[in-house]
Design a protein around this motif. Structure first.
Motif, short mmCIF file in Angstrom:
data_model
loop_
_atom_site.label_atom_id
_atom_site.label_comp_id
_atom_site.label_asym_id
_atom_site.label_seq_id
_atom_site.Cartn_x
_atom_site.Cartn_y
_atom_site.Cartn_z
N THR A 1 7.08 50.69 36.39
CA THR A 1 7.66 49.75 37.34
C THR A 1 7.54 50.27 38.78
O THR A 1 7.37 49.51 39.73
CB THR A 1 9.13 49.50 37.00
OG1 THR A 1 9.20 48.89 35.69
CG2 THR A 1 9.80 48.58 37.99
N ASP B 1 3.40 44.70 36.42
CA ASP B 1 4.19 44.72 37.64
C ASP B 1 3.32 44.62 38.89
O ASP B 1 3.75 44.07 39.91
CB ASP B 1 5.07 45.97 37.69
CG ASP B 1 6.30 45.84 36.82
OD1 ASP B 1 6.21 45.12 35.81
OD2 ASP B 1 7.33 46.44 37.12
N ASN C 1 3.50 48.21 32.12
CA ASN C 1 4.22 47.93 33.35
C ASN C 1 3.39 48.14 34.60
O ASN C 1 3.60 47.45 35.60
CB ASN C 1 5.51 48.76 33.41
CG ASN C 1 6.66 48.08 32.70
OD1 ASN C 1 6.44 47.13 31.95
ND2 ASN C 1 7.86 48.54 32.92
#
Length: 394
Positions: free
Chosen positions: A337, A216, A212
């Motif tokens: 995230t 992200d 992530n």
């Protein structure tokens, strides 16, 4: 169980599409929209450990159903909140905590329902159901919002978790692990259980954190970078759709691959592929190059979500605590995230966006490698050493 997982992520996928314009429609500033969206992510993270520690096969159906009802209320009630700040803030807090709880309970329940058998294949199916739900939610959310309006869309889609709650209560009793772990009670019991966690839990945590952070940061800043090299935002949308489609494809069809080979080796290949895709991303503006890069990124994401979950699943039959392990594993997704875009922004400000993609890839790969090399168990689970058993367990 797969239909229940898809219903949850269909609801979440819809909310992700319509929540920002819902707030904008009631005059919320961009900074407030960003704050409330981040608040949901933070509450997801906060939920992970306490909910994972509370997981128990004797009461998981009731726990899951309660979380589903809370998720339903925190979705549908936006239709009646009329944008009132206190109501929106309270519903956002409940929504984040409920969804985080569902992710933690859902993975642990899916592991127990599968009996820990064929971990790679079982988790490929489970993560494929989640991905399909997100994709469906994005499509349904946009179409419904254009047809019946955003508040009504939130009201309607909130019915899905209610239906899922009924389905959960209709599941047969969940069998406990053959060697159930004794977690103890209270904070002391939680701390003791944390100290006893298998190192493979931290490897799985490291995989999804790595994934992530890299993905992200790319998702956040590639739309900003693309126009500077002559790529339109419409093309960016197509490339992201290609990546998502590749991830869904490998999760849906990867069962054949994971039956044939040791999924730990596949994990190693996918980790390297994800870093390589990010590193070469800024080197070309040609679609002939970018399309394969996004395909590789999507395949790597799909594989790593399945195999990292399988690393948690294989602990069940060893008597390990899959509830707490699920909480820690899912917290890696949340932290990645949050950290990915933030760290990417800091590095991009100093070195430029193109260089940031490469720096993030290298730093994240080195961090994952440090975790993978930390013990003989993690080296084996990461596919860095030869396993005693070739191929996935039956």
């Amino acid at each position: 169980m797969l239909a229940i997982a898809a219903a949850i992520t269909t609801t979440k996928g819809t909310v992700e599409i319509v929540y920002p314009p819902y707030l904008a429609g009631y005059g919320y500033t961009l900074s407030l929209i960003g704050f409330l969206t981040a608040l949901i992510a933070v509450l997801q993270l906060i939920s992970r450990l306490p909910v994972g520690a509370a997981y128990h096969t004797d009461r998981v159906r009731r726990q899951f159903a309660i979380a589903l009802v809370a998720f339903a209320i925190s979705t549908s009630a936006f239709a009646f909140a009329a944008g009132q700040p206190l109501a929106v803030a309270a519903l956002s807090v409940l929504h984040g905590f409920a969804f985080g709880s569902l992710g933690t309970l859902g993975l642990a329940l899916a592991i127990d329902v599968s009996g820990g058998r064929r971990a790679g294949v079982s988790m490929a199916w489970y993560t494929a159901a989640n991905s399909t739900g997100y994709a469906t939610g994005s499509l349904v959310g946009g179409a419904l919002a254009d047809t019946i309006g955003i508040p009504a869309t939130l009201g309607v889609v909130g019915l899905l978790p209610v239906i899922a709650a009924v389905a959960v209560m209709a599941l047969p009793p969940v069998a406990a692990a053959p060697f159930p772990s004794d977690r103890g009670t209270g904070l002391r019991g939680l701390l003791a259980a944390g100290l006893r966690l298998d190192s493979r839990v931290w490897l799985a945590f490291g995989i999804v954190l790595y994934l992530n952070v890299v993905m992200d940061s790319v998702d956040t800043f590639f739309p900003v970078f693309a126009p500077t090299i002559g790529i339109s935002l419409a093309t960016v949308g197509v490339l992201r759709a290609i990546k998502s489609g590749s991830a869904i494809f490998i999760r849906s069809t990867g069962m054949v691959l994971l039956r044939a080979v040791d999924y730990h080796r596949v994990t190693l290949v996918a980790v390297v592929a994800a870093a390589a895709a990010a590193m070469v991303l800024p080197l070309s503006s040609s679609l002939a190059v970018l399309v394969p890069i996004f395909v590789v990124a999507g395949l790597a994401r799909g594989v790593l979500r399945a195999t990292s979950a399988a690393t948690i699943a294989e602990l069940r039959n060893e008597g390990r605590d899959v509830g707490l392990a699920s909480g820690i594993y899912n917290s890696g997704l949340d932290i990645g995230t949050i950290v990915g875009p933030a760290l990417g922004g800091v590095i991009a400000s100093a070195f430029g966006i193109g260089s940031m993609f490469q720096i993030i890839a290298v730093l994240s790969l080195l961090a994952w490698l440090a975790v993978a090399l930390s013990s003989p168990t993690t080296r084996e689970a990461a596919g860095l050493t030869k396993r005693h058993t070739i191929g996935p367990p039956a």
